[in-house]
Write a protein that holds these residues in place. Structure first.
Motif, mmCIF file in Angstrom:
data_model
loop_
_atom_site.group_PDB
_atom_site.id
_atom_site.type_symbol
_atom_site.label_atom_id
_atom_site.label_comp_id
_atom_site.label_asym_id
_atom_site.label_seq_id
_atom_site.Cartn_x
_atom_site.Cartn_y
_atom_site.Cartn_z
ATOM 1 N N VAL A 82 0.837 -1.201 0.000
ATOM 2 C CA VAL A 82 0.000 0.000 0.000
ATOM 3 C C VAL A 82 0.874 1.254 0.000
ATOM 4 C CG1 VAL A 82 -1.602 1.365 1.409
ATOM 5 C CG2 VAL A 82 -2.010 -1.064 1.051
ATOM 6 N N ALA A 83 1.928 1.251 0.819
ATOM 7 C CA ALA A 83 2.830 2.408 0.876
ATOM 8 C C ALA A 83 3.493 2.652 -0.471
ATOM 9 C CB ALA A 83 3.884 2.194 1.958
ATOM 10 N N GLY A 84 3.919 1.589 -1.139
ATOM 11 C CA GLY A 84 4.577 1.744 -2.431
ATOM 12 C C GLY A 84 3.655 2.300 -3.494
ATOM 13 N N VAL A 85 2.463 1.728 -3.606
ATOM 14 C CA VAL A 85 1.505 2.190 -4.617
ATOM 15 C C VAL A 85 1.073 3.628 -4.334
ATOM 16 C CG1 VAL A 85 -0.803 1.806 -5.578
ATOM 17 C CG2 VAL A 85 0.707 -0.145 -5.127
ATOM 18 N N ALA A 86 0.781 3.924 -3.058
ATOM 19 C CA ALA A 86 0.347 5.277 -2.694
ATOM 20 C C ALA A 86 1.440 6.304 -2.963
ATOM 21 C CB ALA A 86 -0.053 5.316 -1.217
ATOM 22 N N HIS A 144 -8.714 1.153 20.418
ATOM 23 C CA HIS A 144 -7.762 0.067 20.676
ATOM 24 C C HIS A 144 -8.434 -1.233 21.101
ATOM 25 C CE1 HIS A 144 -8.382 1.782 24.694
ATOM 26 N NE2 HIS A 144 -8.070 0.582 25.161
ATOM 27 N N THR A 145 -9.701 -1.190 21.487
ATOM 28 C CA THR A 145 -10.408 -2.415 21.878
ATOM 29 C C THR A 145 -11.329 -2.927 20.783
ATOM 30 O OG1 THR A 145 -12.207 -1.113 22.877
ATOM 31 C CG2 THR A 145 -10.370 -1.758 24.310
ATOM 32 N N ALA A 146 -11.282 -2.323 19.609
ATOM 33 C CA ALA A 146 -12.249 -2.647 18.550
ATOM 34 C C ALA A 146 -11.871 -3.866 17.724
ATOM 35 C CB ALA A 146 -12.439 -1.436 17.635
ATOM 36 N N GLY A 147 -10.691 -4.432 17.911
ATOM 37 C CA GLY A 147 -10.343 -5.655 17.211
ATOM 38 C C GLY A 147 -9.444 -5.462 16.010
ATOM 39 N N ALA A 148 -9.040 -6.616 15.447
ATOM 40 C CA ALA A 148 -8.031 -6.618 14.385
ATOM 41 C C ALA A 148 -8.515 -5.928 13.114
ATOM 42 C CB ALA A 148 -7.617 -8.054 14.074
ATOM 43 N N ARG A 149 -9.808 -6.041 12.790
ATOM 44 C CA ARG A 149 -10.298 -5.456 11.544
ATOM 45 C C ARG A 149 -10.095 -3.946 11.532
ATOM 46 N NH1 ARG A 149 -16.198 -7.086 9.566
ATOM 47 N NH2 ARG A 149 -15.091 -9.087 9.558
ATOM 48 N N VAL A 150 -10.328 -3.308 12.659
ATOM 49 C CA VAL A 150 -10.136 -1.853 12.746
ATOM 50 C C VAL A 150 -8.672 -1.497 12.525
ATOM 51 C CG1 VAL A 150 -10.163 0.112 14.333
ATOM 52 C CG2 VAL A 150 -12.140 -1.411 14.195
ATOM 53 N N PHE A 151 -7.762 -2.282 13.108
ATOM 54 C CA PHE A 151 -6.351 -1.961 12.907
ATOM 55 C C PHE A 151 -5.930 -2.200 11.469
ATOM 56 C CE2 PHE A 151 -1.769 -2.671 12.927
ATOM 57 C CZ PHE A 151 -1.350 -1.528 13.592
ATOM 58 N N TRP A 152 -6.493 -3.216 10.818
ATOM 59 C CA TRP A 152 -6.187 -3.420 9.407
ATOM 60 C C TRP A 152 -6.518 -2.162 8.612
ATOM 61 C CZ3 TRP A 152 -3.662 -6.424 6.120
ATOM 62 C CH2 TRP A 152 -3.242 -7.693 6.544
ATOM 63 N N ILE A 153 -7.684 -1.604 8.868
ATOM 64 C CA ILE A 153 -8.105 -0.408 8.120
ATOM 65 C C ILE A 153 -7.215 0.783 8.453
ATOM 66 C CG2 ILE A 153 -9.982 1.251 7.778
ATOM 67 C CD1 ILE A 153 -11.930 -1.083 8.364
ATOM 68 N N LEU A 154 -7.099 1.088 9.750
ATOM 69 C CA LEU A 154 -6.332 2.260 10.157
ATOM 70 C C LEU A 154 -4.841 2.079 9.877
ATOM 71 C CD1 LEU A 154 -8.094 3.097 13.543
ATOM 72 C CD2 LEU A 154 -8.352 4.264 11.339
ATOM 73 N N GLY A 155 -4.340 0.863 10.057
ATOM 74 C CA GLY A 155 -2.931 0.609 9.803
ATOM 75 C C GLY A 155 -2.559 0.817 8.344
ATOM 76 N N LEU A 156 -3.434 0.385 7.433
ATOM 77 C CA LEU A 156 -3.158 0.588 6.014
ATOM 78 C C LEU A 156 -3.293 2.057 5.621
ATOM 79 C CD1 LEU A 156 -4.806 -2.569 4.397
ATOM 80 C CD2 LEU A 156 -2.399 -2.160 4.953
ATOM 81 N N VAL A 157 -4.204 2.778 6.288
ATOM 82 C CA VAL A 157 -4.292 4.222 6.054
ATOM 83 C C VAL A 157 -2.991 4.899 6.480
ATOM 84 C CG1 VAL A 157 -5.438 6.357 6.790
ATOM 85 C CG2 VAL A 157 -6.806 4.356 6.202
ATOM 86 N N LEU A 158 -2.492 4.528 7.645
ATOM 87 C CA LEU A 158 -1.218 5.073 8.115
ATOM 88 C C LEU A 158 -0.089 4.752 7.129
ATOM 89 C CD1 LEU A 158 -1.524 4.087 11.883
ATOM 90 C CD2 LEU A 158 -1.334 6.430 11.044
ATOM 91 N N SER A 159 -0.051 3.498 6.681
ATOM 92 C CA SER A 159 1.006 3.084 5.756
ATOM 93 C C SER A 159 0.935 3.855 4.450
ATOM 94 C CB SER A 159 0.896 1.579 5.473
ATOM 95 O OG SER A 159 0.983 0.831 6.666
ATOM 96 N N GLY A 160 -0.285 4.121 3.991
ATOM 97 C CA GLY A 160 -0.457 4.816 2.724
ATOM 98 C C GLY A 160 -0.071 6.277 2.756
ATOM 99 N N CYS A 161 0.147 6.838 3.939
ATOM 100 C CA CYS A 161 0.523 8.249 4.057
ATOM 101 C C CYS A 161 2.003 8.450 4.354
ATOM 102 C CB CYS A 161 -0.298 8.918 5.167
ATOM 103 S SG CYS A 161 -2.059 9.074 4.787
ATOM 104 N N VAL A 162 2.678 7.422 4.828
ATOM 105 C CA VAL A 162 4.088 7.568 5.199
ATOM 106 C C VAL A 162 4.951 7.835 3.969
ATOM 107 C CG1 VAL A 162 6.095 6.360 6.113
ATOM 108 C CG2 VAL A 162 3.910 6.212 7.309
ATOM 109 N N GLY A 163 4.825 6.985 2.949
ATOM 110 C CA GLY A 163 5.647 7.126 1.757
ATOM 111 C C GLY A 163 5.473 8.455 1.042
ATOM 112 N N PRO A 164 4.231 8.906 0.784
ATOM 113 C CA PRO A 164 4.068 10.207 0.130
ATOM 114 C C PRO A 164 4.729 11.351 0.872
ATOM 115 C CG PRO A 164 2.019 8.986 0.008
ATOM 116 C CD PRO A 164 2.952 8.168 0.873
#
Length: 492
Positions: free
Chosen positions: A345-349, A384-404
């Motif tokens: 995701v970081a690379g494509v973004a 932080h208590t919402a489970g893995a699915r929430v971190f998948w979403i937010l984590g990929l959003v974070l990853s997609g902004c680091v590279g740019p």
């Protein structure tokens, strides 16, 4: 040395049809062979960044095979801290000396060759306590020369495209780095590290799987570095460079004054030796800093802002896997899968955001990315208590902004760096980054300490607030920086 070219916005007509075609090419296609060759260095450099420094060799060194893991981690931290100090001291003057001798490409090749040799030498680090400091020394030396090579590599960015295309070129290279790291990690994982008997009969006996992976990584980086050294050397490279200046509106007489013959790679070390003593280079660096303070303080503000938010960006990837595992319940396998997805995701973004960099300006890209990062980081803390699915979403959003943000910071500086002074300015960029590299780890730990006093045990998720704080400070500092209006002029 390439002189400062006045009147970059003046009208200029190339002298011949061939130069005209080169100028049109400089303004036109993005995916030219010189650009792709330059990006391949980023692609190959992931062998050192992703495989050696982050995911494989550093993890190997801190394993129980070398003694107490906690003591190993402490020793590794000492070694890397010493390496960081060496980088901070050497990066600006080595970049400056390469500029002033006209041997940027030569030193890019020399430093890269050292990194490749050091990476291959890691094969000899056996899984025994007595080899720990050999491994740490090799890793530290590799880090120093990798950063010195990166200074010269970044300095080539302005040779590849006019200012209206620098963002896209920078984004392409940075994105290729993310994707190249994942490709190599998957090759090593499938071919050597995961199977009981890997390719060529390699097993984990005496950790041969890890050690052979170091040889493969060295070869990968070495082969990928060759194209940029070839395409940026010789008369053809100089002509492309001159055509880019022509397309940018350079003055014809100034263009005629460019170095007409490329530096002989055999003669380059001698030119460095004939140049000036190291102490004189530091005096020159001090004059540059004073000159920037007096005439272009906004550059120093950018270097400060970039140093802070780049440390926060590094913290996102450094601690992302830890938060995924310890707060959101990811297994070790799930962390690896997430790391692969995050880097893709970081690379494509990053590649996609390169065009936005050219359209909107690097400042807006940096501000936008940092704003999203701060918001997403706060959501990770709140949910932080919402489970893995929430971190998948937010984590990929974070990853997609680091590279740019990282790529836009590089293109920002490439637009500002004075002609013939790119190495020196990117050396300062490396130094300021190293100078504040303690911030994210310190704030991460301090936030957890506060959290344990507020909620007691299980306060690891508070660490994200430390990363968010660093990013927010970088965002605030960046607000007072304006988009580059053209190359600055720094006195000799």
């Amino acid at each position: 040395m390439r002189p400062h070219i006045p009147g970059r916005d003046a009208e200029f007509t190339p002298a011949g049809a061939a130069d005209g075609e080169r100028a049109a090419s400089a303004r036109g296609k993005l995916l030219t062979w010189p650009v792709l060759a330059w990006g391949l260095w980023d692609w190959g450099s992931a062998a050192f960044n992703a495989v050696i420094t982050t995911f494989v060799f550093s993890v190997y060194l801190t394993s129980s095979a070398f003694g107490d893991p906690a003591a190993n981690e402490s020793a590794l931290s000492v070694g890397l801290a010493i390496a960081g100090a060496c980088i901070a001291l050497l990066a600006p003057v080595t970049g400056q000396r390469a500029d002033r001798s006209g041997s940027t490409v030569f030193w890019l090749g020399a430093y890269t060759a050292i990194v490749v040799a050091v990476s291959a030498a890691m094969y000899f680090v056996l899984p025994e306590p007595g080899y720990l400091w050999l491994g740490i020394t090799l890793l530290g030396v590799g880090n120093v020369f990798f950063e010195l090579a990166s200074v010269n590599y970044n300095g080539l960015l302005s040779r590849l495209a006019t200012q209206d295309r620098v963002g896209a070129v920078s984004g392409l290279g940075w994105g290729m780095g993310y994707l190249g790291g994942i490709v190599l990690l998957l090759i090593l994982y499938v071919g050597f590290i995961n199977p009981e008997v890997g390719w060529f009969g390699v097993t984990d006996e005496n950790r041969m799987d890890i050690r052979v992976s170091m040889l493969v990584s060295a070869g990968w980086f070495g082969l990928c570095a060759i194209p940029v050294l070839v395409t940026q050397s010789g008369k053809h490279a100089w002509r492309r460079w001159a055509a880019i200046e022509a397309a940018a509106g350079g003055d014809e007489r100034a263009l005629a004054g460019l170095e007409s013959e490329p530096v002989d790679p055999v003669e380059a070390p001698a030119r460095i030796m004939r140049h000036e003593p190291l102490a004189a280079s530091y005096k020159h660096l001090w004059r540059t800093l004073v000159g920037l303070y007096r005439t272009h303080p906004e550059v120093l503000w950018f270097l400060l802002a970039a140093a802070v938010f780049r440390d926060g960006l590094a913290g996102v990837f450094t601690y992302g896997g830890i938060i995924a595992q310890n707060t959101f319940g990811f297994t070790s396998g799930e962390v690896i899968v997430f790391a692969v997805a995050a880097n893709v995701v970081a690379g494509v973004a990053t590649i996609a955001a390169g065009r936005l960099d050219d359209l909107l300006g690097p400042r807006r890209v940096i501000l936008g990315a940092l704003t999203v990062l701060v918001a997403a980081g706060l959501l990770v803390f709140v949910l932080h208590t919402a489970g893995a699915r929430v971190f998948w979403i937010l984590g990929l959003v974070l990853s997609g902004c680091v590279g740019p943000a990282q790529s836009a910071a590089r293109s920002y500086l490439a637009r500002l760096a004075p002609q013939g002074r790119e190495g020196e300015i990117f050396g300062l960029y490396a130094t300021t980054g190293r100078a504040v590299s303690f911030m994210a780890p310190m704030m991460y730990g301090a936030s957890i300490w506060v959290g344990t006093h507020v909620v007691g045990a299980g306060a690891g998720y508070w660490g994200i607030l430390g990363i968010v704080t660093v990013l927010a400070v970088g965002l605030l500092l960046m607000l007072r920086v304006q988009d580059p209006a053209g190359h600055i002029t720094v006195g000799e």
